[in-house]
Design an enzyme around this catalytic site. Structure first.
Site, PDB file in Angstrom:
ATOM      1  N   HIS A 122     -28.266 -67.397 -22.374  1.00 42.16           N
ATOM      2  CA  HIS A 122     -29.505 -66.984 -22.123  1.00 42.16           C
ATOM      3  C   HIS A 122     -30.375 -66.870 -23.207  1.00 42.16           C
ATOM      4  CE1 HIS A 122     -32.689 -63.739 -20.849  1.00 42.16           C
ATOM      5  NE2 HIS A 122     -32.185 -63.956 -19.812  1.00 42.16           N
ATOM      6  N   ASP A 199     -22.038 -61.855 -25.536  1.00 43.73           N
ATOM      7  CA  ASP A 199     -23.284 -61.438 -24.520  1.00 43.73           C
ATOM      8  C   ASP A 199     -22.748 -60.905 -23.239  1.00 43.73           C
ATOM      9  OD1 ASP A 199     -25.210 -60.881 -22.909  1.00 43.73           O
ATOM     10  OD2 ASP A 199     -26.402 -62.742 -23.432  1.00 43.73           O
ATOM     11  N   GLN A 202     -24.068 -60.111 -18.314  1.00 42.66           N
ATOM     12  CA  GLN A 202     -23.667 -60.530 -17.003  1.00 42.66           C
ATOM     13  C   GLN A 202     -22.044 -59.751 -16.798  1.00 42.66           C
ATOM     14  OE1 GLN A 202     -25.399 -61.466 -14.395  1.00 42.66           O
ATOM     15  NE2 GLN A 202     -27.427 -62.183 -15.568  1.00 42.66           N
ATOM     16  N   LYS A 225     -28.719 -54.166 -14.924  1.00 47.73           N
ATOM     17  CA  LYS A 225     -27.891 -55.100 -14.154  1.00 47.73           C
ATOM     18  C   LYS A 225     -26.609 -54.244 -13.669  1.00 47.73           C
ATOM     19  CE  LYS A 225     -29.003 -59.146 -16.859  1.00 47.73           C
ATOM     20  NZ  LYS A 225     -30.260 -59.825 -16.159  1.00 47.73           N
ATOM     21  N   CYS A 363     -34.252 -68.192 -17.976  1.00 50.28           N
ATOM     22  CA  CYS A 363     -34.285 -67.943 -19.089  1.00 50.28           C
ATOM     23  C   CYS A 363     -33.192 -68.725 -19.975  1.00 50.28           C
ATOM     24  CB  CYS A 363     -34.029 -66.565 -19.571  1.00 50.28           C
ATOM     25  SG  CYS A 363     -35.357 -65.556 -19.003  1.00 50.28           S
TER      26      CYS A 363
HETATM   27  N1  PLP Z   1     -28.079 -62.264 -21.355  1.00 50.89           N
HETATM   28  C1  PLP Z   1     -27.477 -62.716 -20.228  1.00 50.89           C
HETATM   29  C2  PLP Z   1     -26.441 -63.394 -19.955  1.00 50.89           C
HETATM   30  C3  PLP Z   1     -28.428 -62.373 -19.214  1.00 50.89           C
HETATM   31  O1  PLP Z   1     -28.233 -62.655 -17.935  1.00 50.89           O
HETATM   32  C4  PLP Z   1     -29.713 -61.703 -19.544  1.00 50.89           C
HETATM   33  C5  PLP Z   1     -30.603 -61.307 -18.287  1.00 50.89           C
HETATM   34  O2  PLP Z   1     -30.740 -61.918 -17.235  1.00 50.89           O
HETATM   35  C6  PLP Z   1     -29.989 -61.000 -20.766  1.00 50.89           C
HETATM   36  C7  PLP Z   1     -29.100 -61.341 -21.552  1.00 50.89           C
HETATM   37  C8  PLP Z   1     -31.136 -60.372 -21.238  1.00 50.89           C
HETATM   38  O3  PLP Z   1     -31.058 -58.978 -20.530  1.00 50.89           O
HETATM   39  P1  PLP Z   1     -32.386 -57.983 -20.423  1.00 50.89           P
HETATM   40  O4  PLP Z   1     -33.537 -58.760 -20.026  1.00 50.89           O
HETATM   41  O5  PLP Z   1     -32.184 -57.010 -19.685  1.00 50.89           O
HETATM   42  O6  PLP Z   1     -32.497 -57.534 -21.834  1.00 50.89           O
END
Ligand code: PLP
Length: 405
Positions: A122, A199, A202, A225, A363
């Site tokens: 992401h 990360d 998810q 999430k 993203c």
């Molecule tokens: N990493 C992953 C794999 C994600 O799916 C997301 C959000 O969709 C993020 C990071 C970023 O999360 P946040 O926007 O809640 O900071």
């Protein structure tokens, strides 16, 4: 026995209609809906327990501080971290990864040092490293996934070299649902003295997490999430790495003594939490995590695996639909395209049937480029989704096919 109807009954929004149809919410990968227990906790926190935390001596400040600080222990348990001081509160994974970039990587890395990331990442796990590339001459090394979305852990390990200082890899792709063997990657990184960031934005939602078992140095999570409020999150930081970090946000709460010419800092983790935090958001996240642990992350994983198997078979049987990412053991996140229809058109038609999906590049532009698509539609399933939701999606897609083919 997992009773999905009893789970659904706890999410008031799931009983509403959208465009005259019952809501089929398949966008939990972007943000999950909230159970009543979280909504009630937020209302209670504002109506009965609210004040600023940490610096007050009065009753409400102490109450809010106790509630807020109590969440550190809940996150510790949720992630099986060794100690609650390993947990730094953030507003979400994006802030968590930026914190690591500014507080750990910037002071320690030099021009020419390498950060390994995969093409599945992401933007939250890409752009902070671009900052370091632009500002410090850090080299980003990319590991490609296969065209089914799977990522070969050995390819990541083979790319680790003497200049590699950090490997930053997602546990689960938000586009294809690919699960990554982060444990093997982190073990290889540790044995080479390389820091590891997993990360968990998810991955933490769809099954039990044990940061000690994964063996990572950094593990960010996203509260919204995880069925908690937006603006909440946390990051687990291994104590050895925490000792190497410098604060990057300065202000209240993170200090010990401030004088005209000197400053000393609070103890970690508060050293890394400047300013008034997301008090109620964090309290709400704690309630959500407690509630999830009560339902049982294993039970949720089992339920979602069942949905994923069913949805995989159904979607792949539509020979006019291109499912992006079919790796074995993938999670219940499905991206797809249909020849002759833009993803935005698909999502608009699905919405008319009450089906909420996300369309765009999610993203994850480097992954889109790698897969040879500009945009996809994404249906992401959660603990409250059912096989009927899959059927509703499929019949709405059949309507799209009739319209666009
Ligand atoms: N990493 C992953 C794999 C994600 O799916 C997301 C959000 O969709 C993020 C990071 C970023 O999360 P946040 O926007 O809640 O900071």
């Amino acid at each position: 026995m997992y009773d999905v109807n009893a789970i659904r009954a706890q999410f008031p929004i799931l009983s509403r209609e959208v465009n005259g149809k019952p809501l089929t919410y398949l966008d939990s990968g972007a943000s999950a809906q909230k159970p009543q227990v979280v909504i009630d906790a937020i209302t209670r926190a504002y109506s009965e327990e609210y004040s600023n935390v940490h610096r007050g001596l009065h009753f409400l400040s102490n109450l809010a501080t106790d509630k807020y600080e109590g969440v550190r222990d809940i996150v510790k348990t949720f992630l099986n971290a060794p100690h609650e001081d390993d947990i730094i509160f953030t507003s979400g994974t994006t802030e968590g990864i930026n914190l690591i970039a500014y507080s750990w990587a910037m002071p320690r890395l030099q021009a020419g040092d390498e950060i390994l990331i995969s093409v599945l990442e992401h933007h939250a796990n890409i752009v902070p490293w671009h900052f370091l590339r632009e500002r410090m001459g850090i080299v980003i090394k990319w590991i490609d996934c296969a065209m089914d979305g799977s990522l070969d852990a050995q390819a990541v390990i083979d790319a680790m070299g003497p200049k590699t200082k950090l490997v930053a890899i997602t546990q689960m792709s938000n586009v294809t649902g690919t699960r990554v063997d982060v444990k093997t990657i982190c073990a290889a990184a540790r044995s080479r003295g390389i820091a590891s960031l997993v990360d968990g934005s998810q991955g933490s939602v769809h099954g039990p997490v044990d940061v000690q078992d994964i063996g990572c140095d950094f593990y960010p999570i996203t509260g919204h999430k995880l069925y908690g409020p937006s603006g909440s999150g946390a990051i687990y930081v291994h104590p050895d790495r925490q000792a190497e970090m410098q604060p990057f946000m300065g202000g209240g709460d993170m200090i010990d003594v401030v004088a005209r010419d000197t400053v000393t800092y609070n103890k970690p983790p508060m050293k890394f939490e400047a300013g008034t935090p997301g008090i109620v958001q964090t309290i709400g996240m704690g309630v959500a995590l407690d509630w999830l642990m009560n339902v049982g992350m294993d039970n949720i994983a089992e339920h979602e695996a069942d949905i994923a198997t069913y949805a995989s078979a159904k979607l792949q049987s539509l020979n006019w639909l291109q499912v992006q990412g079919t790796a074995p053991d993938k999670g219940a996140i499905f991206s797809f395209t249909m020849a002759g229809a833009h993803a935005h058109d698909l999502s608009t038609v699905l919405d008319k049937r009450g089906v909420a999906v996300r369309a765009g590049s999610h993203c994850a532009m480097p992954l889109m480029e790698h897969l040879g698509v500009t945009a996809t539609c994404r249906a992401s399933f959660a603990m409250y989704n059912t096989k009927e939701d899959v059927d509703t999606l499929v019949s709405a897609l059949e309507l799209c096919h009739d319209l666009f083919a």
